[in-house]
Structures are given as structure tokens and as C-alpha cells.
Design a protein around this motif. Structure first.
Motif, short mmCIF file in Angstrom:
data_model
loop_
_atom_site.label_atom_id
_atom_site.label_comp_id
_atom_site.label_asym_id
_atom_site.label_seq_id
_atom_site.Cartn_x
_atom_site.Cartn_y
_atom_site.Cartn_z
N ALA A 33 1.25 -1.46 0.04
CA ALA A 33 -0.22 -0.12 0.29
C ALA A 33 1.38 1.27 -0.41
N LYS A 34 1.58 0.96 0.48
CA LYS A 34 2.88 2.44 0.99
C LYS A 34 3.73 1.97 -1.27
N ASP A 74 10.41 5.94 4.13
CA ASP A 74 9.33 6.14 3.92
C ASP A 74 9.84 7.58 5.01
N GLY A 118 15.87 5.23 -1.80
CA GLY A 118 16.30 4.59 -0.39
C GLY A 118 16.49 2.74 -1.28
N GLY A 149 20.96 8.38 2.39
CA GLY A 149 21.39 7.83 4.24
C GLY A 149 21.69 6.29 4.15
#
Ligand code: 1HE
Length: 268
Positions: A33-34, A74, A118, A149
Motif C-alpha cells: 500500500a506504501k 518512508d 533507499g 543515507g
């Protein structure tokens, strides 16, 4: 088979869907969903998973459940962190991805759809990358006002060079799957929907290698490539002697000389 698995995984709420396929451990990012964006819970789950690879596992396949590999960090968690928390957060990604790059076994990544930020850093920590035509690569950190990062500034230039990475971050350039394979993001480009099966097949092949050779490729090769050549040549000799001295190598070489081993085939 892979699609059936992905549909099942869509039902549960764990950030990783982990299963065994013989000697291969299959690790699926499971936040469809993300778009499989990586939150703290995902990093913790990945870290725990790669900290405890069972001793009978010979290789890992990492993939994204659903149509995307990973949309990167996220972003909903970024706003909550101050500067020092940001440093520790980045270090937690470093620890986790180190366990992937320098873990006990080789890791094959199956890439499709978004391989962003990422997500690309995670893919770069794997040893072999297989892509589908839907894969696209981007580093939108510049647009978001942040920086890589998860070890990206170390690993990504090794794949495509500093100049290309700088261009991606400064201009938002997005590379297609075809370009990505040509430039070095992925070593393989297969047909749509074929990435997982290809990654699994490669992982099974890797499981068939002598364990010490796999160890040397994961642990020694990148360190030799990073070192002063004089140190590198010595490390290479030591590693070669260790691998060659093992009973497994001797048995395999004897099998070839006795015409019991497969010959190398010329590609079509
Ligand atoms: C997210 C994220 C995310 C999606 N963090 N929530 N990464 C990015 O800058 C990539 C941002 N994402 C996108 O550009 C698009 O979402 C995609 C191209 C990946 C997919 O587009 P699409 O149309 O399929 O999906 P969507 O509608 O944009 O997203 C679906 C949901 O996922 C939506 O949430 P919803 O609650 O509105 O349903 C999105 O907000 C959510 N979502 N991506 C949080 N990244 C260690 S430093 C690393 C630094 C970076 O990784 S920078 C790159 C960050």
C-alpha cells in the motif's frame, strides 16, 4: 507461484514476507500500500532477518511484493526526526545493509517498478540484481531536500560512477530498465513478470557453488577491490589458497579432470 505468494502476502501486515524455497531464503518487502517504502519497522525486520540466516541457507532472494520493488525511505517518518536522530537513523540503515552485503551468503535482488532512493540503496547492497522492463531507477533526494543515507553514496558510484549518481540526484534523472542494465544497476534484464523466477534460479545456482567460493566472493572480493592493490594481491593469494586447499575444491577439480563435470557452454 510467485504471484500467488504475493497475493497472500498482501493480506498480512508484517513489513517482510519471508519464506523458504529449498536452500534459498526469500525475503519480500511487504508494504504494498506504501509501494514498499522502508520505515523503521522494515529496517528492524530486515536487520533481524539478515542477522539470523539459518545455517542451511545458501543464498537469499530479496524482492518487492506487488508491482514495485521499493519507493525508498518512508517519507512520513522524516519530519519527525531532528538532526541527531537523523544521524542515528542513517546509521541503522548502514548496519542493516552491511548485514546484507557482508552476510553469510550471496543475495540476489529481483527489481521491478519503482527502485527509488533507499530502495536503490537496498538493491545496491545485494550481489546480483535482476530487473524487469517495468523497473526504473531514481534518486529524488534533491527534490525532497534530503541526501542518501543507506550507504548509497558508497555503493551506487561503484555501479554507475560518481558523475551519473550526481546527475540523478541533482536533476532528478530517471533511468529505465534497459538503461539501468546497460549502466550497471542490474546484471540481468528479463521479461515482464519473470524477475522473481530468474532471481530464484540464480540463487539456486549460487547454492550449488562451493561454500568457500561464495564466502570469498561476498567477503573478500569487495574488500580486495577497495584496497591498495599491493594489499589486494596478497589478500587474493591468501583467499585463493584457502579456497583451493578445501576438500570441496579438490573434489570438484578432480570431477572435471575425470570428465564428470559440466563444461562451460558458449552463450547463444
Ligand atoms: C509513500 C512513499 C514513500 C509512496 N514514503 N509514503 N522516495 C520518493 O521520493 C518516492 C515517492 N513515491 C513516489 O514517487 C510514488 O509513490 C511512486 C512512483 C513510488 C508510486 O506511485 P503510485 O502512483 O503507484 O502510488 P502513490 O499513490 O504515489 O502512493 C501510494 C501510497 O504510498 C501513498 O499513500 P496513501 O496513504 O496516499 O495511499 C503514498 O503517499 C505512499 N508512498 N512512496 C511514504 N517513499 C536512507 S535515505 C533514503 C532517501 C530516500 O529514499 S529519498 C526517496 C524517497
Amino acid at each position: 507461484m510467485a504471484h500467488a505468494q504475493q497475493e497472500i502476502n498482501a493480506e498480512d501486515r508484517t513489513p517482510l514476507a519471508v519464506e523458504r524455497r529449498g536452500r534459498v531464503l526469500v525475503v519480500g518487502l511487504n508494504r504494498q500500500a506504501k509501494r514498499n517504502a522502508i520505515n523503521d519497522e522494515t529496517i528492524e525486520a530486515l536487520d533481524a532477518c539478515f542477522s539470523s540466516i539459518p545455517s542451511d541457507v545458501g543464498a537469499v532472494v530479496i524482492h518487492g511484493c506487488g508491482p514495485h520493488f521499493c519507493a525508498g525511505l518512508d517519507l512520513s517518518e522524516v519530519a519527525e526526526r531532528d538532526v541527531s536522530e537523523g544521524v542515528f537513523h542513517s546509521r541503522s540503515w548502514h548496519r542493516c545493509f552491511e548485514k546484507i552485503e557482508f552476510g553469510p551468503v550471496p543475495v540476489v535482488a529481483a527489481l521491478k517498478g519503482a527502485v527509488i532512493g533507499g530502495g536503490l540503496e537496498l538493491a545496491a547492497a545485494a550481489h546480483v540484481r535482476v530487473s524487469e522492463p517495468s523497473a526504473y531507477y531514481a534518486l529524488p533526494e534533491g527534490q525532497r531536500g534530503i541526501f542518501v543515507g543507506g550507504g548509497g553514496s558508497v555503493r551506487i558510484p561503484r555501479l554507475i560512477g560518481v558523475a551519473r549518481m550526481a546527475d540523478m540526484m541533482l536533476t532528478g534523472r530517471v533511468y529505465s530498465a534497459e538503461e539501468g542494465e546497460r549502466l550497471g544497476f542490474a546484471q540481468y534484464l528479463v521479461g515482464e513478470g519473470e524477475g522473481f523466477a530468474k532471481a530464484l534460479a540464480l540463487a539456486e545456482t549460487i547454492c550449488g557453488n562451493a561454500p568457500l567460493t561464495n564466502f570469498a566472493v561476498v567477503q573478500a572480493l569487495p574488500r580486495i577491490a577497495d584496497s591498495d592493490p599491493r594489499v589486494g594481491y596478497l589478500m587474493e593469494s591468501l583467499m585463493a589458497a584457502v579456497a583451493q586447499g578445501d576438500g570441496e575444491a579438490k573434489a570438484r577439480v578432480r570431477a572435471f579432470l575425470a570428465k564428470r563435470a559440466a563444461k562451460i557452454e558458449c552463450p547463444d
